[in-house]
Design a protein around this motif. Structure first.
Motif, PDB file in Angstrom:
ATOM      1  N   ASP A  75     104.951  74.406  16.481  1.00 37.89           N
ATOM      2  CA  ASP A  75     103.513  74.611  16.320  1.00 37.89           C
ATOM      3  C   ASP A  75     103.090  76.065  16.476  1.00 37.89           C
ATOM      4  O   ASP A  75     102.037  76.448  15.981  1.00 37.89           O
ATOM      5  N   ASN A  76     103.897  76.886  17.115  1.00 38.16           N
ATOM      6  CA  ASN A  76     103.519  78.284  17.270  1.00 38.16           C
ATOM      7  C   ASN A  76     103.651  79.071  15.962  1.00 38.16           C
ATOM      8  O   ASN A  76     103.170  80.194  15.879  1.00 38.16           O
ATOM      9  N   LEU A  77     104.279  78.515  14.945  1.00 36.55           N
ATOM     10  CA  LEU A  77     104.406  79.176  13.647  1.00 36.55           C
ATOM     11  C   LEU A  77     103.339  78.739  12.652  1.00 36.55           C
ATOM     12  O   LEU A  77     103.323  79.227  11.519  1.00 36.55           O
ATOM     13  N   LEU A  78     102.456  77.839  13.045  1.00 36.30           N
ATOM     14  CA  LEU A  78     101.431  77.365  12.119  1.00 36.30           C
ATOM     15  C   LEU A  78     100.419  78.460  11.768  1.00 36.30           C
ATOM     16  O   LEU A  78     100.018  78.581  10.607  1.00 36.30           O
ATOM     17  N   LYS A  79     100.006  79.250  12.753  1.00 39.74           N
ATOM     18  CA  LYS A  79      99.052  80.327  12.469  1.00 39.74           C
ATOM     19  C   LYS A  79      99.651  81.415  11.580  1.00 39.74           C
ATOM     20  O   LYS A  79      99.004  81.835  10.617  1.00 39.74           O
ATOM     21  N   PRO A  80     100.875  81.902  11.837  1.00 38.22           N
ATOM     22  CA  PRO A  80     101.445  82.879  10.897  1.00 38.22           C
ATOM     23  C   PRO A  80     101.591  82.317   9.476  1.00 38.22           C
ATOM     24  O   PRO A  80     101.368  83.040   8.503  1.00 38.22           O
ATOM     25  N   PHE A  81     101.941  81.038   9.372  1.00 38.91           N
ATOM     26  CA  PHE A  81     102.037  80.419   8.047  1.00 38.91           C
ATOM     27  C   PHE A  81     100.673  80.386   7.374  1.00 38.91           C
ATOM     28  O   PHE A  81     100.568  80.644   6.175  1.00 38.91           O
ATOM     29  N   THR A  82      99.634  80.103   8.143  1.00 32.90           N
ATOM     30  CA  THR A  82      98.279  80.091   7.590  1.00 32.90           C
ATOM     31  C   THR A  82      97.903  81.479   7.085  1.00 32.90           C
ATOM     32  O   THR A  82      97.337  81.617   5.998  1.00 32.90           O
ATOM     33  N   TYR A  83      98.224  82.514   7.848  1.00 41.65           N
ATOM     34  CA  TYR A  83      97.898  83.880   7.442  1.00 41.65           C
ATOM     35  C   TYR A  83      98.684  84.296   6.194  1.00 41.65           C
ATOM     36  O   TYR A  83      98.138  84.954   5.304  1.00 41.65           O
ATOM     37  N   LEU A  84      99.945  83.911   6.122  1.00 42.46           N
ATOM     38  CA  LEU A  84     100.744  84.237   4.934  1.00 42.46           C
ATOM     39  C   LEU A  84     100.203  83.538   3.693  1.00 42.46           C
ATOM     40  O   LEU A  84     100.111  84.136   2.615  1.00 42.46           O
ATOM     41  N   CYS A  85      99.838  82.269   3.842  1.00 32.13           N
ATOM     42  CA  CYS A  85      99.262  81.541   2.703  1.00 32.13           C
ATOM     43  C   CYS A  85      97.933  82.148   2.278  1.00 32.13           C
ATOM     44  O   CYS A  85      97.653  82.255   1.083  1.00 32.13           O
ATOM     45  N   ALA A  86      97.118  82.549   3.247  1.00 34.83           N
ATOM     46  CA  ALA A  86      95.831  83.172   2.915  1.00 34.83           C
ATOM     47  C   ALA A  86      96.049  84.488   2.172  1.00 34.83           C
ATOM     48  O   ALA A  86      95.332  84.797   1.214  1.00 34.83           O
ATOM     49  N   PHE A  87      97.056  85.255   2.583  1.00 34.73           N
ATOM     50  CA  PHE A  87      97.367  86.501   1.886  1.00 34.73           C
ATOM     51  C   PHE A  87      97.819  86.232   0.454  1.00 34.73           C
ATOM     52  O   PHE A  87      97.411  86.929  -0.475  1.00 34.73           O
ATOM     53  N   ILE A  88      98.639  85.217   0.266  1.00 29.59           N
ATOM     54  CA  ILE A  88      99.098  84.868  -1.079  1.00 29.59           C
ATOM     55  C   ILE A  88      97.923  84.423  -1.943  1.00 29.59           C
ATOM     56  O   ILE A  88      97.840  84.765  -3.132  1.00 29.59           O
ATOM     57  N   ILE A  89      96.988  83.686  -1.371  1.00 29.86           N
ATOM     58  CA  ILE A  89      95.794  83.255  -2.112  1.00 29.86           C
ATOM     59  C   ILE A  89      94.993  84.472  -2.566  1.00 29.86           C
ATOM     60  O   ILE A  89      94.561  84.544  -3.728  1.00 29.86           O
ATOM     61  N   VAL A  90      94.794  85.426  -1.676  1.00 31.26           N
ATOM     62  CA  VAL A  90      94.032  86.630  -2.022  1.00 31.26           C
ATOM     63  C   VAL A  90      94.722  87.394  -3.150  1.00 31.26           C
ATOM     64  O   VAL A  90      94.071  87.843  -4.110  1.00 31.26           O
ATOM     65  N   VAL A  91      96.037  87.532  -3.075  1.00 29.88           N
ATOM     66  CA  VAL A  91      96.773  88.254  -4.109  1.00 29.88           C
ATOM     67  C   VAL A  91      96.684  87.526  -5.455  1.00 29.88           C
ATOM     68  O   VAL A  91      96.465  88.148  -6.498  1.00 29.88           O
ATOM     69  N   CYS A  92      96.825  86.200  -5.439  1.00 28.83           N
ATOM     70  CA  CYS A  92      96.747  85.430  -6.691  1.00 28.83           C
ATOM     71  C   CYS A  92      95.356  85.518  -7.314  1.00 28.83           C
ATOM     72  O   CYS A  92      95.222  85.711  -8.531  1.00 28.83           O
ATOM     73  N   LEU A  93      94.331  85.393  -6.500  1.00 33.23           N
ATOM     74  CA  LEU A  93      92.975  85.472  -7.039  1.00 33.23           C
ATOM     75  C   LEU A  93      92.632  86.888  -7.490  1.00 33.23           C
ATOM     76  O   LEU A  93      91.875  87.062  -8.454  1.00 33.23           O
ATOM     77  N   ALA A  94      93.190  87.895  -6.836  1.00 34.13           N
ATOM     78  CA  ALA A  94      92.999  89.272  -7.295  1.00 34.13           C
ATOM     79  C   ALA A  94      93.653  89.475  -8.659  1.00 34.13           C
ATOM     80  O   ALA A  94      93.101  90.162  -9.524  1.00 34.13           O
ATOM     81  N   GLU A  95      94.805  88.874  -8.845  1.00 33.37           N
ATOM     82  CA  GLU A  95      95.476  88.970 -10.147  1.00 33.37           C
ATOM     83  C   GLU A  95      94.652  88.287 -11.240  1.00 33.37           C
ATOM     84  O   GLU A  95      94.542  88.798 -12.353  1.00 33.37           O
ATOM     85  N   VAL A  96      94.064  87.150 -10.914  1.00 30.06           N
ATOM     86  CA  VAL A  96      93.196  86.468 -11.883  1.00 30.06           C
ATOM     87  C   VAL A  96      91.984  87.337 -12.189  1.00 30.06           C
ATOM     88  O   VAL A  96      91.585  87.484 -13.350  1.00 30.06           O
TER      89      VAL A  96
END
Length: 136
Positions: A75-96
């Protein structure tokens, strides 16, 4: 393991697979760069540059996928995973956004939208898992 943890694990696995595909495609583009000679001006140099960029993105996705698969049990890795996914979302939407605002055809945008949706579902599952554990 709860349903939310299994969701995090499956999203992590999908991101891991996409990272492997990106890393292999980047390596193929980098090592296949000499075949771009004569197609466009400075073809090999541009192909090597894009190969490096794609390979680095693939390694980042590999790391995010591994963290996602491990976050299902730790469970201590859930927050870093959330931050990584949020970063990927930002990059994908920036590309769009770049695709729509530039006057040039930059290729299809649907892969970026699908990848952003996959990562958004990873954020949702990780958030629910954090909430059910009381860590949020």
């Amino acid at each position: 393991m709860s349903t939310n943890h299994r969701g995090v694990q499956s999203i992590g696995f999908v991101i891991l697979l996409m990272g492997i595909i990106s890393a292999v495609a980047g390596a193929a583009l980098f090592f296949g760069a000499p075949f771009a000679e004569g197609v466009i001006e400075d073809g090999p140099a541009i192909a090597r540059l894009f190969g490096i960029i794609i390979a680095v993105m693939g390694v980042f996705q590999l790391i995010a996928g591994i963290i996602g698969m491990r976050a299902a049990k730790r469970d201590n890795l859930l927050k870093p995973f959330t931050y990584l996914c949020a970063f990927i979302i930002v990059v994908c939407l920036a590309e769009v956004g770049m695709s729509f605002t530039s006057g040039e055809e930059m290729g299809p945008v649907w892969p970026y939208l699908i990848y952003a949706a996959v990562c958004f579902s990873g954020v949702v599952f990780a958030g629910r898992a954090l909430k059910e554990n009381g860590a949020a």
